[in-house]
Design a protein around this motif. Sequence first.
Motif, mmCIF file in Angstrom:
data_model
loop_
_atom_site.group_PDB
_atom_site.id
_atom_site.type_symbol
_atom_site.label_atom_id
_atom_site.label_comp_id
_atom_site.label_asym_id
_atom_site.label_seq_id
_atom_site.Cartn_x
_atom_site.Cartn_y
_atom_site.Cartn_z
ATOM 1 N N THR A 15 0.857 -1.179 0.000
ATOM 2 C CA THR A 15 0.000 0.000 0.000
ATOM 3 C C THR A 15 0.896 1.233 0.000
ATOM 4 O OG1 THR A 15 -0.175 0.449 2.390
ATOM 5 C CG2 THR A 15 -1.566 -1.313 1.496
ATOM 6 N N GLY A 16 0.378 2.332 -0.531
ATOM 7 C CA GLY A 16 1.179 3.552 -0.590
ATOM 8 C C GLY A 16 2.291 3.502 -1.616
ATOM 9 N N GLY A 17 2.191 2.592 -2.561
ATOM 10 C CA GLY A 17 3.269 2.397 -3.522
ATOM 11 C C GLY A 17 3.404 3.484 -4.564
ATOM 12 N N THR A 18 2.452 4.410 -4.611
ATOM 13 C CA THR A 18 2.561 5.526 -5.558
ATOM 14 C C THR A 18 2.969 6.820 -4.857
ATOM 15 O OG1 THR A 18 0.183 5.989 -5.327
ATOM 16 C CG2 THR A 18 0.860 4.521 -7.123
ATOM 17 N N GLY A 19 3.242 6.759 -3.544
ATOM 18 C CA GLY A 19 3.648 7.941 -2.799
ATOM 19 C C GLY A 19 5.142 8.163 -2.832
ATOM 20 N N PHE A 20 5.609 9.106 -2.016
ATOM 21 C CA PHE A 20 7.019 9.490 -2.001
ATOM 22 C C PHE A 20 7.912 8.292 -1.683
ATOM 23 C CE2 PHE A 20 10.259 11.612 1.037
ATOM 24 C CZ PHE A 20 11.281 11.517 0.097
ATOM 25 N N ILE A 21 7.806 7.751 -0.496
ATOM 26 C CA ILE A 21 8.656 6.623 -0.115
ATOM 27 C C ILE A 21 8.205 5.357 -0.833
ATOM 28 C CG2 ILE A 21 9.387 5.177 1.821
ATOM 29 C CD1 ILE A 21 9.029 7.716 3.592
ATOM 30 N N GLY A 22 6.893 5.175 -0.965
ATOM 31 C CA GLY A 22 6.381 3.971 -1.596
ATOM 32 C C GLY A 22 6.840 3.781 -3.020
ATOM 33 N N SER A 23 6.998 4.875 -3.764
ATOM 34 C CA SER A 23 7.458 4.736 -5.146
ATOM 35 C C SER A 23 8.885 4.205 -5.205
ATOM 36 C CB SER A 23 7.352 6.075 -5.877
ATOM 37 O OG SER A 23 8.163 7.059 -5.265
ATOM 38 N N HIS A 24 9.709 4.577 -4.231
ATOM 39 C CA HIS A 24 11.074 4.034 -4.165
ATOM 40 C C HIS A 24 11.032 2.550 -3.803
ATOM 41 C CE1 HIS A 24 13.470 7.857 -4.309
ATOM 42 N NE2 HIS A 24 12.290 8.358 -3.973
ATOM 43 N N VAL A 25 10.132 2.189 -2.883
ATOM 44 C CA VAL A 25 10.010 0.788 -2.495
ATOM 45 C C VAL A 25 9.489 -0.050 -3.663
ATOM 46 C CG1 VAL A 25 8.789 -0.805 -0.971
ATOM 47 C CG2 VAL A 25 9.720 1.330 -0.057
ATOM 48 N N ARG A 78 3.246 -11.472 2.665
ATOM 49 C CA ARG A 78 3.691 -10.361 3.515
ATOM 50 C C ARG A 78 2.983 -9.088 3.093
ATOM 51 N NH1 ARG A 78 9.621 -11.077 5.002
ATOM 52 N NH2 ARG A 78 8.505 -12.868 5.874
ATOM 53 N N VAL A 79 2.571 -8.313 4.077
ATOM 54 C CA VAL A 79 1.945 -7.021 3.831
ATOM 55 C C VAL A 79 2.955 -5.927 4.140
ATOM 56 C CG1 VAL A 79 0.101 -5.424 4.485
ATOM 57 C CG2 VAL A 79 -0.354 -7.896 4.377
ATOM 58 N N LEU A 80 3.136 -5.031 3.184
ATOM 59 C CA LEU A 80 4.006 -3.870 3.361
ATOM 60 C C LEU A 80 3.092 -2.642 3.287
ATOM 61 C CD1 LEU A 80 7.000 -3.363 3.809
ATOM 62 C CD2 LEU A 80 7.295 -3.127 1.354
ATOM 63 N N HIS A 81 2.698 -2.165 4.449
ATOM 64 C CA HIS A 81 1.662 -1.132 4.558
ATOM 65 C C HIS A 81 2.329 0.245 4.708
ATOM 66 C CE1 HIS A 81 -1.854 1.062 5.508
ATOM 67 N NE2 HIS A 81 -1.889 0.873 6.813
ATOM 68 N N LEU A 82 2.497 0.926 3.583
ATOM 69 C CA LEU A 82 3.121 2.242 3.572
ATOM 70 C C LEU A 82 2.101 3.358 3.415
ATOM 71 C CD1 LEU A 82 6.152 1.555 1.178
ATOM 72 C CD2 LEU A 82 5.836 0.853 3.554
ATOM 73 N N GLY A 83 0.876 3.026 3.116
ATOM 74 C CA GLY A 83 -0.147 4.037 2.856
ATOM 75 C C GLY A 83 -0.580 4.745 4.130
#
Length: 334
Positions: A15-25, A78-83
């Motif tokens: 989640t949050g994969g289109t945001g600032f940090i999420g896009s890098h991840v 695995r859940v990577l919850h960045l949102g």
Amino acid sequence: MTGPGGDQPRTVLLTGGTGFIGSHVLAGLLAAADRGARLRVRLLAHTAAPPAHPAIEPWTGDLADPATLRGVCAGVSRVLHLGSLITGDEDRLQAVNAVGTSALLGEARAAGSRSFVRLSTTAVYGPGPHRGVTEETAVPGPKSAVSCSRLAGDAQVLAASGTVVRPHLVYGRGDTWVVPAAVTALRLLPGLPDDGRARVSLVSADDLAKALVALALDEAEPPAGVLHAAHPEPVSVRAMLSRVAGELSLPLPEQALTADEALPGLPVGDERALRLIRFLTTDAWFDSRLLWRTTGVHPGAGFLAGFPAHAPWYRESLRLPGSSILSGARRLAP
């Protein structure tokens, strides 16, 4: 790398994969897939269209609408919850950061996905000062609605034996507030409040992403509990501003000011100005050695050595028309 079925690709929910940090991840996860990792990335996105890549499974959903999350964790290892939501009214912040996290945890539990990593922030500890605070000694003390809502989400993840990663100041491509806030200070202040003696923790988005990708892809379960995310060496505000000034061709104010003397140089009555002064005068550095030991990731060169590589992007982005000179100071304090 395989999933529970042996030959099946491992599926990571991001989640949050289109945001600032999420896009890098997301870029790091896709790079792992390109190198041959048997990996699928189920990308939960609200509005932004996901990049085209064979490893991406797009999922349209909204953390504030639990009905859109039903089934999102099926087959996920695995859940990577960045949102998260960082602006808005208190109800909306709670809906996304607390209730949304609870709903996602429920989906993970129902699907048998017990491995859950959440990206949070050291802002949940309050404005400080913080000096060498470890994960064990840190005491939450949020002072804003957004920090309270994020802490509420953190508490749920920790109660479910998940992992909570808390960075402090993150810079790099996509940063709209850390370095822009430093530029604000350089442009508007005649001197450095408290002579820039305060020390702060920073980490580049690239290095933070490497650690998060490692937590996502490691065959071992991520450790339950909190992990601070910063370069191990804090940087003085003077050194940080000096490096930004040198790389971005800005003058470095040499006059030493008190916080009260600095305020008249900023827009009168602007709460963001007060937050900027607090950022420049308050120690906020955190012990983050546990994250790098856990992931085996190198923490990078540090801000002073690493910032020059990012300077061209900042030079370009800070010339964008219509940007507010104080936009960077908006979220520097909880």
